[in-house]
Design an enzyme around this catalytic site. Structure first.
Site: not given
Length: 248
Positions: A225, A222, A73
């Site tokens: 990221h 979060d 990601s």
């Protein structure tokens, strides 16, 4: 105008009623408008075709070398509103500004583990990149995958690249874990990337999230990221290792 046309016109031209005369004038005006409209409409398809061709015809590119970023990601740019804000796109912008003959390919998959990367590497490496950036392992660590398995998968990916695309230069991006994963595990996790890089004698980025990981203002909600500003820093970190390989 011919006599026949005069006769035809006189036969329909009202002579006694002003109201009918006005209606006749409107009729003639309507014919002229429709006639002009048809003429313009006749030209429209050609004009639209020209515009569409100019917009869809790709410009010829001289780029022949590629930089394949194979990751999770972080590489995929998870959570960003615009993919052009991801570190791979930032790298491309820098490369373009220097007129370097390279195209950056984003081969990131959110949630990817080293096992997942091992499963798709045979297909991806068919692109025969000039440089292969391997950025996987974070999801293994967060899931508590056995370190021996993560190391084995990374080695298997590297082996495939070496076998199927021997001309490719490999860069391994290291990863680190937050301390809540346990001191022993996080220490050994960090070390396995160092060991893999040394054993294969490949270029190495010690920590791809250097100066970003754990800093709230550079990450999304979060806390994992990178946000737009964080990706800019990631791009700078990657560039430190990438630049000597592509700038002569």
């Amino acid at each position: 105008m011919s006599n026949a046309q005069n006769t035809q016109l006189n036969s329909v031209l009202p002579t006694s009623s002003p109201y009918k005369l006005i209606k006749f004038c409107y009729f003639i005006l309507a014919l002229l408008v429709v006639s002009c409209g048809d003429a313009k409409t006749g030209n429209t398809p050609k004009m639209q075709q020209t515009v569409e061709q100019s917009e869809t015809t790709p410009e010829p590119k001289s780029t022949t070398k590629t930089i394949l970023c194979f990751g999770d990601s972080i590489t995929a740019g998870y959570g960003l509103d615009d993919v052009n804000d991801g570190y791979t796109a930032v790298l491309q912008q820098r490369i373009d500004s220097l007129n370097l003959d390279y195209t950056v390919i984003n081969s990131g998959v959110s949630g990817e583990t080293t096992a997942g990367g091992r499963g798709r590497i045979d297909w991806v490496i068919k692109q025969k990149p000039s440089i292969f950036l391997l950025e996987l392992g974070a999801n293994d660590g967060l899931r508590g995958v056995a370190l021996t398995e993560t190391k084995s998968n990374l080695q298997a990916i590297i082996d495939v690249v070496k076998a199927q695309s021997p001309e490719t230069t490999i860069i391994l991006a290291g990863m680190q874990l937050p301390p809540n994963m346990g001191q022993d595990y996080t220490t050994e996790f960090k070390k396995l990337f160092i060991d893999v890089a040394e054993q294969n004698n490949i270029a190495f980025i010690p920590f791809i999230l250097k100066d970003v990981g754990g800093i709230a203002s550079l990450n999304q909600n979060d806390g994992i990221h990178p946000n737009v500003e964080g990706h800019k820093i990631v791009a700078n970190t990657v560039w430190e290792t990438l630049e000597p390989l592509i700038v002569n």
